[in-house]
Design an enzyme around this catalytic site. Structure first.
Site, PDB file in Angstrom:
ATOM      1  N   GLY A 282       0.817  -1.232  -0.038  1.00 26.68           N
ATOM      2  CA  GLY A 282      -0.019  -0.013  -0.192  1.00 26.68           C
ATOM      3  C   GLY A 282       0.727   1.347  -0.004  1.00 26.68           C
TER       4      GLY A 282
ATOM      5  N   ARG B 193     -15.698 -14.955  -9.585  1.00 28.02           N
ATOM      6  CA  ARG B 193     -15.015 -13.604  -9.737  1.00 28.02           C
ATOM      7  C   ARG B 193     -16.198 -12.440 -10.035  1.00 28.02           C
ATOM      8  NH1 ARG B 193      -9.863 -12.643 -11.358  1.00 28.02           N
ATOM      9  NH2 ARG B 193      -8.828 -14.597 -11.712  1.00 28.02           N
TER      10      ARG B 193
ATOM     11  N   ARG C 152      -5.547  -8.411  -8.906  1.00 29.70           N
ATOM     12  CA  ARG C 152      -6.765  -9.166  -9.519  1.00 29.70           C
ATOM     13  C   ARG C 152      -7.377  -8.300 -10.382  1.00 29.70           C
ATOM     14  NH1 ARG C 152      -9.202 -13.386  -7.337  1.00 29.70           N
ATOM     15  NH2 ARG C 152     -11.237 -13.256  -8.143  1.00 29.70           N
ATOM     16  N   ILE C 153      -7.761  -9.363 -11.472  1.00 32.26           N
ATOM     17  CA  ILE C 153      -8.626  -8.848 -12.721  1.00 32.26           C
ATOM     18  C   ILE C 153      -9.971  -8.741 -12.310  1.00 32.26           C
ATOM     19  CG2 ILE C 153      -9.123  -9.511 -15.085  1.00 32.26           C
ATOM     20  CD1 ILE C 153      -6.540 -11.121 -15.194  1.00 32.26           C
TER      21      ILE C 153
ATOM     22  N   HIS D 231       0.553   0.631 -13.141  1.00 29.87           N
ATOM     23  CA  HIS D 231       1.188  -0.461 -13.502  1.00 29.87           C
ATOM     24  C   HIS D 231       2.774  -0.370 -13.759  1.00 29.87           C
ATOM     25  CE1 HIS D 231       2.258  -4.651 -15.200  1.00 29.87           C
ATOM     26  NE2 HIS D 231       2.757  -4.061 -16.071  1.00 29.87           N
TER      27      HIS D 231
ATOM     28  N   GLU E 223      -9.508  -5.773 -20.638  1.00 25.95           N
ATOM     29  CA  GLU E 223      -8.403  -6.630 -20.692  1.00 25.95           C
ATOM     30  C   GLU E 223      -7.403  -6.210 -19.992  1.00 25.95           C
ATOM     31  OE1 GLU E 223      -6.442  -6.667 -24.893  1.00 25.95           O
ATOM     32  OE2 GLU E 223      -8.329  -6.127 -25.572  1.00 25.95           O
TER      33      GLU E 223
HETATM   34  C1  GAR Z   1       3.393  -1.161  -7.335  1.00 31.27           C
HETATM   35  O1  GAR Z   1       4.509  -1.226  -7.937  1.00 31.27           O
HETATM   36  C2  GAR Z   1       2.114  -1.204  -8.464  1.00 31.27           C
HETATM   37  O2  GAR Z   1       2.626  -0.583  -9.630  1.00 31.27           O
HETATM   38  C3  GAR Z   1       2.305  -2.788  -8.673  1.00 31.27           C
HETATM   39  O3  GAR Z   1       2.174  -3.229  -7.409  1.00 31.27           O
HETATM   40  C4  GAR Z   1       2.958  -2.644  -6.591  1.00 31.27           C
HETATM   41  C5  GAR Z   1       2.064  -2.194  -5.243  1.00 31.27           C
HETATM   42  O4  GAR Z   1       2.894  -1.597  -4.412  1.00 31.27           O
HETATM   43  N1  GAR Z   1       0.973  -3.128  -9.343  1.00 31.27           N
HETATM   44  C6  GAR Z   1       1.073  -4.037 -10.530  1.00 31.27           C
HETATM   45  O5  GAR Z   1       1.765  -4.618 -10.470  1.00 31.27           O
HETATM   46  C7  GAR Z   1      -0.431  -4.346 -10.940  1.00 31.27           C
HETATM   47  N2  GAR Z   1      -0.091  -5.057 -12.297  1.00 31.27           N
HETATM   48  P1  GAR Z   1       2.399  -0.868  -3.167  1.00 31.27           P
HETATM   49  O6  GAR Z   1       1.330  -1.826  -2.654  1.00 31.27           O
HETATM   50  O7  GAR Z   1       3.226  -0.602  -2.326  1.00 31.27           O
HETATM   51  O8  GAR Z   1       1.444   0.067  -3.819  1.00 31.27           O
END
Ligand code: GAR
Length: 234
Positions: A13, A66, A95-96, A113, A147
């Site tokens: 988070g 889902r 999660r999608i 992302h 997607e």
């Molecule tokens: C972040 O780097 C975010 O971009 C990535 O998870 C991490 C969460 O960090 N998200 C993905 O890879 C989505 N495909 P956080 O919980 O410290 O914010």
């Protein structure tokens, strides 16, 4: 009125924290009505507690499909006060989501992302880019569509990568930029400055001064490329 938002997390988070911090600093005009985690023990929930933000832990494993899980999230988010004027922010939510969720918040779900989409979608964006040997990677904030890691792009930040670096080296370099671009994207939505035209997200100019250009944390003379540019406070 502040933009009502729900933030979905699955882990640490730190992106949630960057949103909380910008709200508390008075630069992001949003109110977090609810934090939802689909993982028990996600540190993101501790952050919500610490800041007095309502939270729910909804374990997807407790639901038969889902769609059933997504409907439960929709109900929780609506009950918390995120109506059609608000948005849902996926901040490390692994999660999608299905059309049940996207239909309830049409064009009002955004995701971050840790790669320059459309390259290296999926759950290991940083490691996949590092292993491929790219010279530049970064992060992308985008509207969510059906997607995975695919919807219209709002903002991207690019950082250099060096030979021999792995995902663990790259991840914190990218994360620092995530913490700047994500709150900025939310503020643009709060100001109603984004318009989606096909896949293209147009940002209405507001004449705000730009922020100092972020360093890319690799060499004293290396800057990250962020586009559209961050505005003052972000
Ligand atoms: C972040 O780097 C975010 O971009 C990535 O998870 C991490 C969460 O960090 N998200 C993905 O890879 C989505 N495909 P956080 O919980 O410290 O914010």
């Amino acid at each position: 009125m502040s933009l009502p938002i729900a933030v979905l997390v699955s882990g640490s988070g730190s992106n949630l924290q960057s949103i909380i911090d910008r709200i508390e600093q008075g630069v992001l005009d949003a109110e977090i009505k609810l934090v939802v985690s689909n993982k028990a023990g996600a540190y993101g929930i501790e952050r919500a507690k610490r800041h007095g933000i309502p939270y729910r832990v909804l374990l997807h494993t407790d639901y038969p499909s889902r769609e059933a899980f997504d409907q439960e999230m929709v109900d929780a988010i609506r009950e918390a006060g995120v109506d059609e004027t608000g948005i849902v922010v996926m901040a490390g939510f692994m999660r999608i989501v299905t059309p049940v969720f996207l239909g309830a918040f049409e064009n009002r779900v955004i995701n971050i992302h840790p790669a320059l989409l459309p390259s290296f979608a999926g759950v290991n964006g940083q490691a996949d880019a590092a292993d491929y040997g790219v010279k530049i990677s970064g992060c992308t904030v985008h509207f969510v569509d059906e997607e995975m890691d695919h919807g219209p792009v709002i903002i991207q930040a690019a950082v250099p990568c060096q030979a021999g670096e792995d995902g663990d080296v790259l991840a914190p370099r990218i994360l620092k930029l995530e913490h700047r671009v994500f709150p900025q994207a939310i503020q643009w939505i709060a100001e109603n400055r984004l318009e989606i035209k096909d896949r293209h997200v147009e940002l209405r100019v507001a004449g705000r001064p730009c922020a100092e250009q972020p360093k890319a944390d690799i060499h004293p003379s290396t800057y990250a490329l962020v586009w559209p540019p961050l505005e003052k406070g972000f």
